[in-house]
Structures are given as structure tokens and as C-alpha cells.
Design a protein around this motif. Structure first.
Motif, PDB file in Angstrom:
ATOM      1  N   CYS A 278       0.999  -1.122  -0.064  1.00  0.00           N
ATOM      2  CA  CYS A 278       0.094   0.145   0.340  1.00  0.00           C
ATOM      3  C   CYS A 278       0.963   1.335   0.056  1.00  0.00           C
ATOM      4  O   CYS A 278       1.184   1.223   0.744  1.00  0.00           O
ATOM      5  N   HIS A 280       0.270   4.152   1.074  1.00  0.00           N
ATOM      6  CA  HIS A 280       0.134   4.857   2.549  1.00  0.00           C
ATOM      7  C   HIS A 280       1.182   4.765   3.387  1.00  0.00           C
ATOM      8  O   HIS A 280       2.607   5.108   3.991  1.00  0.00           O
ATOM      9  N   GLN A 281       1.333   2.922   3.700  1.00  0.00           N
ATOM     10  CA  GLN A 281       2.102   3.165   5.250  1.00  0.00           C
ATOM     11  C   GLN A 281       2.869   1.530   4.827  1.00  0.00           C
ATOM     12  O   GLN A 281       3.205   0.515   5.315  1.00  0.00           O
ATOM     13  N   GLY A 282       2.578   0.954   2.942  1.00  0.00           N
ATOM     14  CA  GLY A 282       3.173  -0.210   3.129  1.00  0.00           C
ATOM     15  C   GLY A 282       2.289  -1.121   3.614  1.00  0.00           C
ATOM     16  O   GLY A 282       2.847  -2.590   3.766  1.00  0.00           O
ATOM     17  N   GLY A 283       1.102  -1.226   3.822  1.00  0.00           N
ATOM     18  CA  GLY A 283       0.593  -2.185   4.515  1.00  0.00           C
ATOM     19  C   GLY A 283       0.175  -2.630   3.381  1.00  0.00           C
ATOM     20  O   GLY A 283       0.129  -3.331   2.279  1.00  0.00           O
ATOM     21  N   TRP A 299      -4.757  -2.613   6.689  1.00  0.00           N
ATOM     22  CA  TRP A 299      -5.028  -0.907   7.616  1.00  0.00           C
ATOM     23  C   TRP A 299      -5.559   0.133   7.674  1.00  0.00           C
ATOM     24  O   TRP A 299      -6.310   0.396   9.004  1.00  0.00           O
ATOM     25  N   HIS A 300      -5.862   1.072   6.898  1.00  0.00           N
ATOM     26  CA  HIS A 300      -6.336   1.975   7.269  1.00  0.00           C
ATOM     27  C   HIS A 300      -7.623   2.271   6.228  1.00  0.00           C
ATOM     28  O   HIS A 300      -7.493   3.774   5.875  1.00  0.00           O
ATOM     29  N   GLY A 301      -7.637   1.509   5.271  1.00  0.00           N
ATOM     30  CA  GLY A 301      -8.494   1.599   4.484  1.00  0.00           C
ATOM     31  C   GLY A 301      -8.139   2.855   2.847  1.00  0.00           C
ATOM     32  O   GLY A 301      -9.437   3.032   1.833  1.00  0.00           O
TER      33      GLY A 301
HETATM   34 FE1  FES Z   1      -2.356   0.671   3.470  1.00  0.00          FE
HETATM   35 FE2  FES Z   1      -3.077   2.762   5.343  1.00  0.00          FE
HETATM   36  S1  FES Z   1      -1.351   0.777   5.224  1.00  0.00           S
HETATM   37  S2  FES Z   1      -4.283   2.334   4.230  1.00  0.00           S
END
Ligand code: FES
Length: 358
Positions: A278, A280-283, A299-301
Motif C-alpha cells: 500500500c 500509505h504505510q506499506g500495508g 490497515w487504514h482503508g
Molecule cells: Fe494501507 Fe494505511 S497502510 S491504508
């Protein structure tokens, strides 16, 4: 993923989570103070102020251990993932409890002179070369500064403005914060503490956090070393699995040596493959599912369209896409990534008939 600034992205789940955290903190403080009053009898009784600042300090340390344990726990067992989604709220709560401990300590030990309490704290003890009289308060202050920086930048607004790499580096300082907290306790409270309970609990906490990180690291390493090597040709497809192996609107996580993880999604009679990392943060996108036609990060959508790897407008995140094809009921994947956001026609298949052989 947010297009504009909102203070806190609360939803029902986060409200419940925050209520549980607040109740847990209140319960911990009340239990600590009650036990302190029962156990420390005259002439060794402790004042309410000392009990409160000790309760706040130990509570912050317990919370920091939980914050540090959530990541490896979620990698070891997916059932801990919901804790991970809300970890930033717990981080902010940890800062607030630690700050309360700092203020209570400052008022208790430096608040009654005619010198500014902060100046008094910084100037009253300069025995930096002494192990037994080290000004341990400075270590706690530095740890608090790190917690503040992390809490202040925990919003997605800062993630976007600092860039994910810089943001992640900043938030990795939590480990420096943990080391400072351990030294703050070891050179401070434990120097005068006669009871064995505090050192044993602190040691157990260090072992727990260290072991969880080692176990999670070992698990990831095992997964990566068992992964097959990608083919050497530039146009070779590899056999991933049968269509029937992937549940509807879910993904197969594909690990290939030396490559990023790939998420192969099945949805509505189609198969698409994108990076599993991801923006965002590598989710782990392969652990997410398709909601409203979009791959949704667990993780955070954050969301991505499966056929293009792009976040739906107005968002602008992009991830690598991969070519897939279907032979019989087998899914074949070209493991060479296409540039982020490149549209790829999904591979289509006929849904299996009820009772038919796969
Ligand atoms: Fe994917 Fe935060 S790591 S939404």
C-alpha cells in the motif's frame, strides 16, 4: 486516504477503541493508586501525588509496550490486525499519559522554588558522568519529545506532506524513545527501588517486545526464502494457483525472491494483479478485500481500482500493476511490474457451475 484535513477520522470502531483505551487508563490508574495505599502503610506510606505520578509513569510504559507489540503480533496472527488499524490513536494516548506524568513530576520536584521548573530540571543535576546520580529526567524528557513529534504528526495530513518515507523514518524513532524510557527508569526509579517487582517487570517487558519482533522477523524471512525465484525471461508467465483457490473479492499473496509482493485479486468473474504494498504505510493489500469495486487496504482503508492500481478520484495514489491471463482454470502471472497506475485488462473467466468439477 483523505482529500482534506479533518482533525480525527473517527468512525464507530475507532470510537469504541478510544473508549476502551480511556477506560483502561482510568482503571489502571485507580487500581495502582488503591493498591499503593493498601501496600504502603505508615510509616512508609506514599503521598497521593507520588502515587499518581508513579501510576501515570508506569501506565505510559505499559502503553508503550503495547504500541510496540501490536506490529509484530499482527504479522504473527491476523486476528491482531484491528489493533494495528487504530495504533496511532493508542500512540497519541500514550503521549498524553506520559506528558501527564512529566507535568506531575515537574510540579512535584521542581515546582516550589522561585526558578522556572523546566530551568530547575535542566540545571539542578549535571552529573552526566555518574551512573548512580545521572540526571535521568533528561532521558524521560527526550523520550517525551519523540512521543510528542509522533503524536503531532500522526495525522494523514502529515503523512502526505512529509512523504511516506520521511514520515515512516520519523515514526521509527519510537524505538529510540523506548530505549530512552528504559534508561530513564533504570537510572532513575530503579536506583532507589528496593522491591524486585519493578526490575523484573521491566525486564519481562523488554524480553517480550524483543521476542515478538524476532519471531515476526523470522516468519517473514522464512516466507521470503521459501518463495520461488521469478523466471528470468521478460515475458514469461508463471502459474500461480487455480481460480477456485481464491475466495471471491479476495487475493492470493504471491511472494517471489527479490521482488515486491503481488496481490492477485478475484472479483466478479475477473482476475487482476497489483503490488501488495500500500502507498500509505506499506500495508499488505493482499490481506485486504474488494469493497465497492476497490481493493481496500486492511490497515487504514486506502483504496485502489484493481484494473489500474489507481486510487479512485479525488485521490491520486498509484501502485504497480501486473499482467495476468487464465489458462483452463489456472491463473498465470507475468511477474514483471508495469509502471504505477498502468491500466491492465483483467483476465476473465466463467464462474464454476454448481456441482461441476473444477
Ligand atoms: Fe494501507 Fe494505511 S497502510 S491504508
Amino acid at each position: 486516504m483523505s482529500a482534506s484535513y479533518t482533525w480525527v477520522g473517527w468512525n464507530r470502531q475507532k470510537k469504541i477503541y478510544d473508549a476502551v483505551v480511556a477506560s483502561g487508563v482510568a482503571l489502571y490508574l485507580a487500581t495502582f493508586i488503591t493498591l499503593g495505599r493498601l501496600l504502603f502503610r505508615p510509616p512508609h506510606e506514599l503521598s497521593d501525588e507520588i502515587l499518581l505520578l508513579r501510576a501515570l509513569g508506569t501506565c505510559a510504559i505499559v502503553m508503550l509496550h503495547i504500541v510496540l507489540s501490536i506490529g509484530p503480533l499482527a504479522r504473527l496472527d491476523r486476528r491482531f490486525l484491528p489493533l494495528l488499524y487504530n495504533r496511532r490513536h493508542l500512540g497519541v494516548a500514550t503521549f498524553l499519559v506520559a506528558a501527564s506524568h512529566a507535568v506531575a513530576s515537574l510540579l512535584q520536584y521542581h515546582g516550589f522554588g522561585n526558578v522556572n521548573p523546566l530551568v530547575s530540571l535542566l540545571a539542578s543535576n549535571t552529573n552526566y558522568l555518574s551512573l548512580t546520580a545521572f540526571p535521568f529526567e533528561i532521558l524521560g524528557l527526550l523520550a517525551l519529545v519523540i512521543l510528542f513529534l509522533m503524536a503531532a504528526t500522526s495525522h494523514d495530513f502529515w503523512l502526505r506532506n512529509l512523504s511516506p518515507r520521511a514520515w515512516k523514518s520519523l515514526h521509527m524513532l519510537v524505538y529510540a524513545c523506548y530505549a530512552l524510557v528504559v534508561m530513564h527508569v533504570a537510572l532513575g526509579a530503579l536506583q532507589s527501588e528496593r522491591s524486585i517487582v519493578y526490575p523484573v517487570l521491566l525486564g519481562a517487558g523488554i524480553v517480550l517486545v524483543g521476542s515478538l519482533h524476532l519471531m515476526a522477523g523470522a516468519l517473514e524471512t522464512t516466507r521470503d526464502t521459501r518463495a520461488p525465484a521469478p523466471p528470468t525471461g521478460t515475458n514469461e508467465f508463471i502459474d500461480i494457483c487455480s481460480i477456485d483457490d481464491i475466495p471471491e473479492k479476495r487475493a492470493r499473496n504471491v511472494c517471489l525472491k527479490g521482488r515486491e509482493r503481488i496481490a492477485v485479486f478475484k472479483y466478479d468473474g475477473q482476475v487482476s494483479a497489483v503490488s501488495s504494498v500500500c502507498e500509505h504505510q506499506g500495508g499488505p493489500l493482499a490481506e485486504g478485500k474488494i469493497i465497492d469495486g476497490c481493493i481496500t487496504c486492511p490497515w487504514h482503508g486506502y483504496q485502489y481500482l484493481p484494473a489500474s492500481g489507481r486510487s479512485p478520484p479525488p485521490f491520486t495514489e498509484k501502485i504497480n500493476t501486473y499482467r495476468v491471463t487464465i489458462r483452463g482454470r489456472r491463473i498465470l502471472l507475468d511477474p514483471n511490474p508495469l509502471p504505477k497506475g498502468t491500466p491492465v485488462e483483467p483476465a476473465r473467466f466463467q464462474p464454476a457451475l454448481e456441482g461441476a468439477r473444477p
